[in-house]
Structure formats: structure tokens, C-alpha cells
Scaffold this active site. Sequence first.
Site, PDB file in Angstrom:
ATOM      1  CE  LYS A   1      -1.816   8.128   7.420  1.00 22.72           C
ATOM      2  NZ  LYS A   1      -2.555   7.017   6.835  1.00 22.72           N
TER       3      LYS A   1
ATOM      4  CE  LYS B   1      -3.429   2.859   0.922  1.00 22.48           C
ATOM      5  NZ  LYS B   1      -4.158   3.471  -0.183  1.00 22.48           N
TER       6      LYS B   1
HETATM    7  P1  NAD Z   1     -11.249  10.266   8.031  1.00 17.26           P
HETATM    8  O1  NAD Z   1     -10.505  11.269   8.862  1.00 17.26           O
HETATM    9  O2  NAD Z   1     -12.309  10.734   7.092  1.00 17.26           O
HETATM   10  O3  NAD Z   1     -11.936   9.179   9.018  1.00 17.26           O
HETATM   11  C1  NAD Z   1     -11.366   8.708  10.190  1.00 17.26           C
HETATM   12  C2  NAD Z   1     -12.491   8.447  11.205  1.00 17.26           C
HETATM   13  O4  NAD Z   1     -11.899   7.950  12.401  1.00 17.26           O
HETATM   14  C3  NAD Z   1     -13.275   9.707  11.589  1.00 17.26           C
HETATM   15  O5  NAD Z   1     -14.673   9.456  11.496  1.00 17.26           O
HETATM   16  C4  NAD Z   1     -12.842   9.974  13.034  1.00 17.26           C
HETATM   17  O6  NAD Z   1     -13.866  10.598  13.813  1.00 17.26           O
HETATM   18  C5  NAD Z   1     -12.531   8.577  13.509  1.00 17.26           C
HETATM   19  N1  NAD Z   1     -11.609   8.521  14.645  1.00 17.26           N
HETATM   20  C6  NAD Z   1     -10.468   9.235  14.841  1.00 17.26           C
HETATM   21  N2  NAD Z   1      -9.892   8.883  16.005  1.00 17.26           N
HETATM   22  C7  NAD Z   1     -10.688   7.923  16.553  1.00 17.26           C
HETATM   23  C8  NAD Z   1     -10.614   7.139  17.745  1.00 17.26           C
HETATM   24  N3  NAD Z   1      -9.609   7.292  18.619  1.00 17.26           N
HETATM   25  N4  NAD Z   1     -11.595   6.244  17.988  1.00 17.26           N
HETATM   26  C9  NAD Z   1     -12.622   6.082  17.121  1.00 17.26           C
HETATM   27  N5  NAD Z   1     -12.744   6.792  15.968  1.00 17.26           N
HETATM   28  C10 NAD Z   1     -11.785   7.696  15.695  1.00 17.26           C
HETATM   29  O7  NAD Z   1     -10.129   9.419   7.284  1.00 17.26           O
HETATM   30  P2  NAD Z   1     -10.297   8.531   5.948  1.00 17.26           P
HETATM   31  O8  NAD Z   1     -10.020   9.382   4.760  1.00 17.26           O
HETATM   32  O9  NAD Z   1     -11.556   7.734   6.041  1.00 17.26           O
HETATM   33  O10 NAD Z   1      -9.022   7.554   6.123  1.00 17.26           O
HETATM   34  C11 NAD Z   1      -9.002   6.479   7.054  1.00 17.26           C
HETATM   35  C12 NAD Z   1      -7.768   5.627   6.775  1.00 17.26           C
HETATM   36  O11 NAD Z   1      -7.867   5.093   5.435  1.00 17.26           O
HETATM   37  C13 NAD Z   1      -6.457   6.401   6.825  1.00 17.26           C
HETATM   38  O12 NAD Z   1      -5.450   5.570   7.343  1.00 17.26           O
HETATM   39  C14 NAD Z   1      -6.183   6.742   5.377  1.00 17.26           C
HETATM   40  O13 NAD Z   1      -4.805   6.938   5.117  1.00 17.26           O
HETATM   41  C15 NAD Z   1      -6.738   5.520   4.671  1.00 17.26           C
HETATM   42  N6  NAD Z   1      -7.192   5.719   3.284  1.00 17.26           N
HETATM   43  C16 NAD Z   1      -7.884   6.851   2.911  1.00 17.26           C
HETATM   44  C17 NAD Z   1      -8.289   6.994   1.574  1.00 17.26           C
HETATM   45  C18 NAD Z   1      -9.063   8.214   1.087  1.00 17.26           C
HETATM   46  O14 NAD Z   1      -9.143   8.400  -0.142  1.00 17.26           O
HETATM   47  N7  NAD Z   1      -9.654   9.036   1.964  1.00 17.26           N
HETATM   48  C19 NAD Z   1      -8.020   5.973   0.652  1.00 17.26           C
HETATM   49  C20 NAD Z   1      -7.345   4.819   1.073  1.00 17.26           C
HETATM   50  C21 NAD Z   1      -6.935   4.713   2.405  1.00 17.26           C
END
Ligand code: NAD
Length: 299
Positions: free
Chosen positions: A243, A174
Site C-alpha cells: 500500500k 513518509k
Molecule cells: P495493524 O494492522 O497491526 O493495526 C491496525 C489496527 O486498526 C488493528 O488493531 C485493527 O483491529 C484496527 N482497525 C482496523 N479497522 C478499524 C476500524 N474501522 N475501526 C477501528 N479500528 C480498526 O497495523 P500497524 O502495523 O499498527 O499499522 C498501522 C498504520 O501505521 C498503517 O498505516 C501502517 O502503514 C503504519 N505504520 C506501520 C509500521 C509498522 O512497522 N508496523 C511502521 C510505521 C507506520
Amino acid sequence: MSERIEKPVIGFIGLGRMGGPMSRRLIDAGSSLCVFDTSAEALSTLEAAGAAVAQSPDDVGNSADIVFVSLPTPDIVENVVLNGVGRGSRVKIVIDLSTSGPGMAGRVSRGLEPRGIAWIDAPVSGGIAGARNGTLAVMASGPRDAFERTEPLLATFGKVFFVGEKAGLAQVAKLGNNLLAAAAMVVSSEALVMGVKAGIDPKVMLDIINAGSGRNSATQDKFPRSILTRTFDFGFATGLSYKDVRLCVDEAEALGVPMVAGAAVRQMLAVTNARFGPTSDFTSITRVVEEWAGVEVRG
Ligand code: NAD
């Protein structure tokens, strides 16, 4: 007991841009979901979709057999899993869908092993559109029996690839993918800004690139959707991309693989992060190059 094996309760923690639509796909596929997020808004959306709301990560570990997490950073994943879900009495498998790096995957896997809980890292690629439509690339590593048991659930998110049994291997795949996606954003921004400054219509330049050998995920998707429109709303935060590339370059260094271009991409993300903030969309990389050049890539 037999009912539990046939139809496990699924936990889902982190209902954000990715976790929100992925958890809804599990509900649509007929799974019973127990969810937790620190955001009340995210929780109420899933509750309305039919999920049971838990009070804490421990509560999810007490209520669910298989628990997914989709959380922003490695530190948060480690804390939520080792000091929360992993203390639960019912959980047997934890699956991390986040991009959290191989180092953390190894530590958490070792932390869960004595508790009889299997760890699978299954990071995903394909953005929020892929999460909504079930067209993500899902790369998984972990014990084969746990993988086989959970593969039908992973398949609701998209195309599944088994990378190997060692914890963190899927994370390495990834990180390589995300380095390329970020590099495409950085270098495409430089090329497009150069074209605009010379007087080329950016739409014509994109059409040429997309019919030629320079085409990539930024020119085919991000520029038409979020940059030419000036919306900068692709759905992936600058802080998260920064990150990912930091984790990637650090891992390469640990493996003895020099990353000259990767280090430059990391610096461009550091600049974008400082200029527009970690919650800005990562398509803001273009705005950095635009400011330096004094032109805008506008459709
Ligand atoms: P995001 O910030 O939209 O969502 C993260 C969620 O986690 C939020 O709803 C937040 O309230 C919650 N959260 C944070 N701390 C918490 C805790 N301690 N306990 C419970 N909930 C908690 O992020 P995202 O874009 O959905 O990304 C999530 C992961 O997926 C990341 O690692 C990111 O790198 C990865 N990712 C994102 C994408 C993208 O296009 N957005 C694509 C592939 C992978």
C-alpha cells in the site's frame, strides 16, 4: 473548562502493532485515554492498562479533545474520521499517525475544516520497536497552532519534525522514506541470495555489507533479526508495505516525477503479496527471490 485545556482527554483509535504501544506510552506519560478498535482483544489490553473503552469512533469524538488514529489504509482512516470521530461534539484536533497518503490527508482536512476541527497528519517511522521505546521519527504537517499544542504528546513517540502547514506534506515525506525501506529489502534480498547461491555464508556477507558502503536498514536490522533466523516476524505486513509503495509511485506520477526503480519495488511487493498474502511479514520479499533462485538465506 480550564481543566480541559490543561489536561485534555486523548482519544486513540487503532490499537494494533503500532497504535498499541504508542497508546500505552501516552498512558505511561500521564494522559487520560479513551480508546476504540474493532478488535475486542486489542481493547481489553488497553483497558487493563488504564484506558477508558469507547463504543465507536463517534463516541471517541464525543469524549476526547484530541484524537489519534493509527489505522491500516487510507479508506479506513477517511471513513473513521469523517463519518465517526469528526461527528463528535468535543473533538478539536485529529492526528493521523497512519501512512495514508497526501490525497486523503487533503480531503479529510477539508472535510473537517467547516466543523472547526484541525487535522494533523503525523506518520511515523521506526517500526514496532521504535513505537515501544519512543524512538520513532514523527513527521507532522498541519496548522502551526494545533501542532504546537500537540507537540508534547507527539514527543512521547520519538523525535518530532514539523514539515509544513499544508495537509499531506508529512505523508509525502513518509512515502519517500518507506519507498527507500522497501527498496532496501528488495535489493538486499537480491544481493544476499546471489551471495548464498555462489557459496558465501550469509552472515559473513552481511558483516561485509554492514562494514561497507552497501549497508542499509534491511542489512543492519531486518536480515539479522527476521531472515537469518527464518522467523519472518519483523512486524510490518506485506499488504501495508505494498500500500505504501503504491501510494508513493502514484503520488510521484501525479507530481510528474518518473519512478523507474520505485515501480520495480512496487512490482516485487505485488508478487510477494500474491505469493504469501497481505498479512505475511514484508521480510517475505526475500522468500520470493529465494524461490526463484532455489536457495535459502539461513543463519
Ligand atoms: P495493524 O494492522 O497491526 O493495526 C491496525 C489496527 O486498526 C488493528 O488493531 C485493527 O483491529 C484496527 N482497525 C482496523 N479497522 C478499524 C476500524 N474501522 N475501526 C477501528 N479500528 C480498526 O497495523 P500497524 O502495523 O499498527 O499499522 C498501522 C498504520 O501505521 C498503517 O498505516 C501502517 O502503514 C503504519 N505504520 C506501520 C509500521 C509498522 O512497522 N508496523 C511502521 C510505521 C507506520
